[in-house]
Design an enzyme around this catalytic site. Structure first.
Site, PDB file in Angstrom:
ATOM      1  N   THR A  95       0.862  -1.190   0.000  1.00 20.35           N
ATOM      2  CA  THR A  95       0.000   0.000   0.000  1.00 20.35           C
ATOM      3  C   THR A  95       0.894   1.234   0.000  1.00 20.35           C
ATOM      4  O   THR A  95       1.609   1.484   0.982  1.00 20.35           O
ATOM      5  CB  THR A  95      -0.916   0.028   1.239  1.00 20.35           C
ATOM      6  OG1 THR A  95      -1.663  -1.189   1.279  1.00 20.35           O
ATOM      7  CG2 THR A  95      -1.870   1.206   1.162  1.00 20.35           C
ATOM      8  N   LYS A 170      -7.073   2.097  -3.128  1.00 19.09           N
ATOM      9  CA  LYS A 170      -6.669   1.484  -1.852  1.00 19.09           C
ATOM     10  C   LYS A 170      -6.646   2.535  -0.734  1.00 19.09           C
ATOM     11  O   LYS A 170      -7.067   2.281   0.391  1.00 19.09           O
ATOM     12  CB  LYS A 170      -5.295   0.814  -2.019  1.00 19.09           C
ATOM     13  CG  LYS A 170      -4.709   0.240  -0.756  1.00 19.09           C
ATOM     14  CD  LYS A 170      -5.541  -0.860  -0.140  1.00 19.09           C
ATOM     15  CE  LYS A 170      -4.952  -1.311   1.180  1.00 19.09           C
ATOM     16  NZ  LYS A 170      -5.877  -2.175   1.937  1.00 19.09           N
ATOM     17  N   LYS A 238       0.244   4.859   8.640  1.00 24.38           N
ATOM     18  CA  LYS A 238       0.966   5.174   7.395  1.00 24.38           C
ATOM     19  C   LYS A 238      -0.021   5.447   6.252  1.00 24.38           C
ATOM     20  O   LYS A 238       0.121   6.402   5.486  1.00 24.38           O
ATOM     21  CB  LYS A 238       1.890   3.992   7.068  1.00 24.38           C
ATOM     22  CG  LYS A 238       2.644   4.033   5.772  1.00 24.38           C
ATOM     23  CD  LYS A 238       2.087   3.146   4.665  1.00 24.38           C
ATOM     24  CE  LYS A 238       1.869   1.707   4.977  1.00 24.38           C
ATOM     25  NZ  LYS A 238       1.373   0.903   3.856  1.00 24.38           N
TER      26      LYS A 238
HETATM   27  P1  NAP Z   1       4.716  -6.618   7.709  1.00 25.32           P
HETATM   28  O1  NAP Z   1       4.311  -7.913   8.261  1.00 25.32           O
HETATM   29  O2  NAP Z   1       5.260  -5.574   8.613  1.00 25.32           O
HETATM   30  O3  NAP Z   1       5.777  -6.894   6.524  1.00 25.32           O
HETATM   31  C1  NAP Z   1       6.482  -5.836   5.938  1.00 25.32           C
HETATM   32  C2  NAP Z   1       7.511  -6.404   4.978  1.00 25.32           C
HETATM   33  O4  NAP Z   1       8.275  -5.313   4.426  1.00 25.32           O
HETATM   34  C3  NAP Z   1       8.510  -7.358   5.648  1.00 25.32           C
HETATM   35  O5  NAP Z   1       8.818  -8.373   4.745  1.00 25.32           O
HETATM   36  C4  NAP Z   1       9.713  -6.434   5.895  1.00 25.32           C
HETATM   37  O6  NAP Z   1      10.925  -7.115   6.004  1.00 25.32           O
HETATM   38  C5  NAP Z   1       9.662  -5.630   4.620  1.00 25.32           C
HETATM   39  N1  NAP Z   1      10.455  -4.387   4.714  1.00 25.32           N
HETATM   40  C6  NAP Z   1      10.179  -3.300   5.452  1.00 25.32           C
HETATM   41  N2  NAP Z   1      11.110  -2.353   5.259  1.00 25.32           N
HETATM   42  C7  NAP Z   1      12.012  -2.867   4.383  1.00 25.32           C
HETATM   43  C8  NAP Z   1      13.196  -2.376   3.783  1.00 25.32           C
HETATM   44  N3  NAP Z   1      13.651  -1.152   4.045  1.00 25.32           N
HETATM   45  N4  NAP Z   1      13.864  -3.183   2.926  1.00 25.32           N
HETATM   46  C9  NAP Z   1      13.403  -4.431   2.661  1.00 25.32           C
HETATM   47  N5  NAP Z   1      12.279  -4.961   3.176  1.00 25.32           N
HETATM   48  C10 NAP Z   1      11.581  -4.189   4.040  1.00 25.32           C
HETATM   49  O7  NAP Z   1       3.509  -5.905   6.923  1.00 25.32           O
HETATM   50  P2  NAP Z   1       2.212  -6.521   6.242  1.00 25.32           P
HETATM   51  O8  NAP Z   1       1.103  -6.436   7.197  1.00 25.32           O
HETATM   52  O9  NAP Z   1       2.529  -7.802   5.558  1.00 25.32           O
HETATM   53  O10 NAP Z   1       1.933  -5.391   5.142  1.00 25.32           O
HETATM   54  C11 NAP Z   1       2.682  -5.275   3.934  1.00 25.32           C
HETATM   55  C12 NAP Z   1       1.990  -4.216   3.074  1.00 25.32           C
HETATM   56  O11 NAP Z   1       0.639  -4.622   2.819  1.00 25.32           O
HETATM   57  C13 NAP Z   1       1.897  -2.836   3.738  1.00 25.32           C
HETATM   58  O12 NAP Z   1       2.042  -1.852   2.752  1.00 25.32           O
HETATM   59  C14 NAP Z   1       0.497  -2.816   4.323  1.00 25.32           C
HETATM   60  O13 NAP Z   1       0.003  -1.499   4.463  1.00 25.32           O
HETATM   61  C15 NAP Z   1      -0.254  -3.615   3.266  1.00 25.32           C
HETATM   62  N6  NAP Z   1      -1.469  -4.318   3.727  1.00 25.32           N
HETATM   63  C16 NAP Z   1      -1.480  -4.985   4.923  1.00 25.32           C
HETATM   64  C17 NAP Z   1      -2.647  -5.644   5.313  1.00 25.32           C
HETATM   65  C18 NAP Z   1      -2.731  -6.397   6.619  1.00 25.32           C
HETATM   66  O14 NAP Z   1      -3.880  -6.675   7.049  1.00 25.32           O
HETATM   67  N7  NAP Z   1      -1.658  -6.772   7.285  1.00 25.32           N
HETATM   68  C19 NAP Z   1      -3.776  -5.628   4.485  1.00 25.32           C
HETATM   69  C20 NAP Z   1      -3.717  -4.967   3.269  1.00 25.32           C
HETATM   70  C21 NAP Z   1      -2.552  -4.307   2.900  1.00 25.32           C
HETATM   71  P3  NAP Z   1      11.421  -7.654   7.451  1.00 25.32           P
HETATM   72  O15 NAP Z   1      10.739  -8.971   7.630  1.00 25.32           O
HETATM   73  O16 NAP Z   1      12.882  -7.747   7.331  1.00 25.32           O
HETATM   74  O17 NAP Z   1      10.991  -6.624   8.470  1.00 25.32           O
END
Ligand code: NAP
Length: 295
Positions: A95, A170, A238
């Site tokens: 997102t 989104k 965010k």
């Molecule tokens: P998450 O569990 O915090 O995962 C974030 C990912 O990004 C991890 O793989 C993290 O790596 C990686 N990352 C962060 N900073 C980085 C960097 N500088 N370089 C390389 N990798 C990096 O988040 P999530 O919930 O899966 O969400 C991921 C995306 O989907 C976000 O944009 C969120 O807004 C969106 N989203 C989430 C949901 C939900 O319900 N969770 C629903 C819809 C959309 P590490 O493992 O090393 O930290």
């Protein structure tokens, strides 16, 4: 078709697992390597950089936290772009803000590969079940090429328009979600302060046209005090920030979004960032208890 998957957090790990179960050969990278290693399928191969993933793949999917993370993964020395070539596709499911998606699309076009912004509606459970809804921006032919992948990871995809339009929809979605959740929690706190118990409030509002239907899904978390993350609060904050930034770019005032974004920022500052976004309820509840007049 060989698939690359970069970003194996809450969402990415489950989306990648569904592609692996469907039989695709997957090349994966995660900054914290242990998360890549725990995706234990014979057809999943871990690589040491985003560039190496891209070099092996026809379609590279990114599912990363923020625009800065996406930019870093794309443009670092061994970043995704270094492994891309003509005809390949980069599908960014993170997102991010629409102007950022447009920048990534322009960058991709300048190198000669295709770009889709394809963020998702749906959280941990729909990601696990392959029931996400993809909101897609990009060229029709590229969307069609990725159709089988959308169908494995999701129950539906909507081609919203050109690059940036998927990210735009989104942010509309998450702005409404953040404000709705916040409104519900304030109502809950008022009801409780007047002596109506939480269960009764849920019973009456659950399924009514007044409360957002997301409350049905989140009721259990609030009632059982379980704020383990499905959608981390820091990512909702965010998204509200990205919606506010996008409105600023378009000279559109969003007073409620900006205010509520800052309340989620306070919750994040208080250590709630990695908890589920429903943790705004205990945050406000505690804040009310601890507020006293300054001398
Ligand atoms: P998450 O569990 O915090 O995962 C974030 C990912 O990004 C991890 O793989 C993290 O790596 C990686 N990352 C962060 N900073 C980085 C960097 N500088 N370089 C390389 N990798 C990096 O988040 P999530 O919930 O899966 O969400 C991921 C995306 O989907 C976000 O944009 C969120 O807004 C969106 N989203 C989430 C949901 C939900 O319900 N969770 C629903 C819809 C959309 P590490 O493992 O090393 O930290």
């Amino acid at each position: 078709m060989k698939i690359g998957f970069i970003g194996l957090g809450i969402m990415g790990s489950r989306m990648a697992a569904n592609l692996a179960k469907a039989g695709y050969t997957l090349f994966v990278y995660n900054r914290t390597n242990s998360k890549a290693e725990s995706l234990a399928f014979d057809n999943v191969i871990t690589k040491n950089s985003p560039g190496l993933v891209a070099g092996e793949s026809d379609v590279v999917i990114t599912m990363l936290s923020t625009p800065d993370a996406v930019q870093e993964v794309a443009l670092a020395e061994e970043g995704l772009v270094s492994g891309m070539s003509k005809g390949k596709v980069w599908m960014d499911c993170s997102t991010v803000n629409p102007s950022f998606s447009k920048q990534m699309a322009e960058l991709s076009e300048s190198v000669g590969f295709n770009f889709l912004d394809a963020p998702v509606a749906g959280s941990l459970v729909p990601a696990e079940k392959g029931e996400l809804v993809f909101l897609v921006g990009g060229k029709k032919g590229v969307v069609k090429y990725c159709d089988p992948l959308f169908k494995i990871m999701g129950k539906k995809y909507i081609h919203v328009g050109e690059n940036g339009m998927g990210s735009a929809l989104k942010l509309v979605n998450n702005l409404i979600m953040g404000i709705s959740m916040y409104g519900f929690v304030e109502g809950l706190l008022l009801g409780e302060s007047l002596g109506i118990n939480k269960e009764k409030i849920f019973d009456i509002l659950d399924g009514s046209p007044i409360a957002p239907s997301m409350i049905q899904m989140k009721r259990e978390k609030i009632e059982s005090n379980d704020y383990s993350p499905e959608f981390p609060l820091q990512w909702l904050q965010k998204d509200l920030h990205l919606a506010a930034e996008t409105a600023y770019e378009n000279n559109l005032p969003l007073p409620a979004t900006n205010t509520i974004k800052e309340i989620f920022a306070l919750a994040k500052k208080a250590g709630m960032g990695e908890k589920d976004f429903t943790a705004i309820y205990p945050f406000l509840s505690e804040l009310n208890k601890s507020t006293h007049e300054l001398q």
